[in-house]
Design a protein around this motif. Structure first.
Motif, PDB file in Angstrom:
ATOM      1  N   LEU A  54       8.403  -8.355  -1.932  1.00 49.40           N
ATOM      2  CA  LEU A  54       9.589  -7.444  -1.211  1.00 49.40           C
ATOM      3  C   LEU A  54      10.637  -8.071  -1.739  1.00 49.40           C
ATOM      4  O   LEU A  54      12.093  -7.944  -1.316  1.00 49.40           O
ATOM      5  CB  LEU A  54       9.855  -7.320   0.614  1.00 49.40           C
ATOM      6  N   SER A  76       3.761  -5.036  -0.846  1.00 45.24           N
ATOM      7  CA  SER A  76       4.539  -5.112   0.293  1.00 45.24           C
ATOM      8  C   SER A  76       4.002  -3.592   0.757  1.00 45.24           C
ATOM      9  O   SER A  76       3.870  -2.190  -0.168  1.00 45.24           O
ATOM     10  CB  SER A  76       6.200  -5.083   0.530  1.00 45.24           C
ATOM     11  N   VAL A  77       4.046  -3.033   1.623  1.00 45.78           N
ATOM     12  CA  VAL A  77       4.393  -1.622   1.711  1.00 45.78           C
ATOM     13  C   VAL A  77       5.179  -1.146   1.810  1.00 45.78           C
ATOM     14  O   VAL A  77       5.966   0.321   1.490  1.00 45.78           O
ATOM     15  CB  VAL A  77       3.225  -1.105   3.285  1.00 45.78           C
ATOM     16  N   GLY A  78       6.529  -2.043   2.335  1.00 46.91           N
ATOM     17  CA  GLY A  78       8.134  -1.047   2.497  1.00 46.91           C
ATOM     18  C   GLY A  78       7.505  -0.915   0.673  1.00 46.91           C
ATOM     19  O   GLY A  78       7.893  -2.130  -0.188  1.00 46.91           O
ATOM     20  N   LEU A 101      -2.444  -3.193   5.213  1.00 41.22           N
ATOM     21  CA  LEU A 101      -1.816  -4.037   6.559  1.00 41.22           C
ATOM     22  C   LEU A 101      -1.396  -3.731   7.538  1.00 41.22           C
ATOM     23  O   LEU A 101      -0.804  -3.976   8.573  1.00 41.22           O
ATOM     24  CB  LEU A 101      -0.732  -4.679   5.503  1.00 41.22           C
ATOM     25  N   ARG A 238      12.176  -3.587   9.018  1.00 38.87           N
ATOM     26  CA  ARG A 238      13.060  -4.015   7.886  1.00 38.87           C
ATOM     27  C   ARG A 238      14.274  -3.935   9.111  1.00 38.87           C
ATOM     28  O   ARG A 238      15.089  -3.619  10.425  1.00 38.87           O
ATOM     29  CB  ARG A 238      13.544  -3.134   7.154  1.00 38.87           C
ATOM     30  N   HIS A 286       9.254 -12.749   8.827  1.00 39.35           N
ATOM     31  CA  HIS A 286       8.835 -12.210   8.205  1.00 39.35           C
ATOM     32  C   HIS A 286       7.243 -12.027   8.107  1.00 39.35           C
ATOM     33  O   HIS A 286       6.821 -12.529   6.896  1.00 39.35           O
ATOM     34  CB  HIS A 286       9.674 -11.892   6.871  1.00 39.35           C
ATOM     35  N   MET A 298      -3.804  -7.465  -0.240  1.00 42.19           N
ATOM     36  CA  MET A 298      -2.879  -6.883  -0.620  1.00 42.19           C
ATOM     37  C   MET A 298      -3.191  -7.369  -2.163  1.00 42.19           C
ATOM     38  O   MET A 298      -3.094  -5.920  -2.244  1.00 42.19           O
ATOM     39  CB  MET A 298      -1.820  -6.756   0.183  1.00 42.19           C
TER      40      MET A 298
END
Ligand code: GLV
Length: 324
Positions: A54, A76-78, A101, A238, A286, A298
Motif C-alpha cells: 500500500l 492489502s485490502v485497500g 485480514l 485510511r 498502521h 495475505m
C-alpha cells in the motif's frame, strides 16, 4: 517456456515467496523501506507482474514505463494507491487481499478502542516514570464500554467483525452504510442511522471506510463538531478519511475527547504533526493486519492472485473483474 518476470516491492512471507519463485523469475526489493518512485519504475520496466504494497503508488506514470505489465497484486485490502481505471484501460488485472485480514484488523480497532477508553498507554508511561505513588480513586479514570454506544462508519467485512466484538462487550451498536445490512441488524441488534445521527449518538466511533473521492474527509470540522464531547474516535481505515488538521484542532479543544489512530495522512505523519503532541491521542503505526498469521495469509493470497493473473485467469480477489 520462459517464466514470467515479477517485481516484488518488499520482502514478504518466505513460504509465499518460495511458491512465487517456483513459477516466476522474481526480483525482490529487499530494503527495509519502500522503493522510491524511480526504483519502482526500474523494477517494473521489464516485468510481467508486480506484487506491491500500500506504500507503492501504481499510477499512470508508472504504468507508462511498464509496457509488459499484465498483473498487479497488492498485499492489502485497500486499493487507494492503485489507479484502477488506468490498470483496467491497459488490460492489467488487479488483485487484492480482502477477507484474510478482517479479524486481525477488527482486533486492532478494538485494542485501540479499549486502549483509549482505559488510558492504557498513559498508564504504562505513568508506572515506568516512577510517578505512581499509591492507589488513587481518581487516577486515570476511563469510560465503560458496557452500555456505551459504538458507531460504525462503513459496515463491510471489517466493520461487521467489529460489531461482533462490540456485542461481546455489551455495547449498543449504530451504523451508517450506503446499503442496509438487515442480517447484521437481526443478529447483533445493530441499527442503521444517517451520518448525523451516528456522529451525535456515538460514544465511540470507529471508521471502516475504503478511501475514495467520496469518503475523503468524511470527518471534517463540521462533522467533528457534531460528535459528543466525551466521544472517542477510532480510525483503522485510511488517514485521509479524516481531515487531520481539523481533527488536531478538535482534539486540542477536547471534542471529541480522544482519538486512537492507526492510520494517518500523510503516512507516516511528519514529526511536527500536531496530532503527535496531543495527550489525548493513542497512536499506532498502521498495524491493522500486522499479525504473523494474517500477514502469511495475505502474502499467500497476493501470490495466488498474481500467478492466476499471469496465466490470464481471474485473480481470486479481483478489483477489476470486468476484464474477465
Ligand atoms: C491495510 O491497510 C490494507 O489495506 O490492507
Amino acid at each position: 517456456m520462459a517464466l514470467p518476470r515479477v517485481f516484488v516491492s518488499r520482502t514478504i512471507d518466505g513460504e509465499a515467496l518460495a511458491g512465487l519463485r517456483a513459477r516466476a523469475e522474481v526480483q525482490v526489493f529487499g530494503q527495509p523501506r519502500p522503493p522510491t518512485p524511480g526504483e519502482l519504475t526500474d523494477g517494473v520496466r521489464e516485468a510481467d507482474g508486480l506484487l506491491c504494497m500500500l506504500t507503492d503508488r501504481v499510477d499512470r506514470a508508472l504504468l507508462d514505463q511498464a509496457p509488459r505489465l499484465r498483473a498487479v497484486s497488492t498485499l492489502s485490502v485497500g486499493l487507494d494507491h492503485v489507479d484502477l481505471a488506468a490498470c483496467t484501460a491497459r488490460g492489467i488485472a488487479v488483485g487484492h487481499t480482502p477477507g484474510v485480514l478482517t479479524e486481525a484488523t477488527a482486533d486492532l480497532a478494538f485494542a485501540l478502542l479499549l486502549g483509549a477508553a482505559r488510558h492504557v498507554a498513559p498508564g504504562d508511561a505513568f508506572v515506568r516514570s516512577g510517578r505512581w505513588k499509591t492507589w488513587d480513586p481518581g487516577l486515570l479514570l476511563g469510560r465503560d464500554l458496557s452500555g456505551a454506544t459504538l458507531g460504525i462508519a462503513g459496515l463491510g467485512a471489517i466493520g461487521q467483525a467489529v460489531v461482533r466484538r462490540a456485542r461481546g462487550f455489551s455495547m449498543r451498536v449504530l451504523y451508517a452504510n450506503r446499503t442496509a445490512r438487515p442480517e447484521v441488524e437481526a443478529e447483533f441488534g445493530a441499527r442503521r442511522v444517517d451520518k448525523d445521527t451516528l456522529l451525535a449518538e456515538s460514544d465511540f466511533l470507529s471508521l471502516h471506510l475504503a478511501l475514495t473521492p467520496e469518503t475523503r474527509h468524511y470527518l471534517g470540522e463540521r462533522e467533528l463538531a457534531r460528535m459528543k464531547p466525551r466521544a472517542v474516535l477510532v480510525n483503522t481505515s485510511r488517514g485521509a478519511v479524516v481531515d487531520s488538521a481539523a481533527l488536531a484542532r478538535a482534539l486540542a479543544a477536547g471534542r471529541p475527547a480522544a482519538a486512537a489512530l492507526d492510520v494517518f495522512d500523510p503516512e507516516p505523519p511528519s514529526a511536527d504533526d500536531p496530532l503527535l503532541a496531543l495527550p489525548n491521542v493513542l497512536l499506532a503505526p498502521h498495524l491493522g493486519s500486522a499479525t504473523v498469521e494474517t500477514r502469511g495469509r495475505m502474502a499467500a493470497l497476493a501470490v495466488l492472485n498474481l500467478l492466476l493473473s499471469l496465466e490470464g485467469r481471474r485473480p481470486k480477489h479481483c478489483a477489476n473483474p470486468e476484464l474477465f
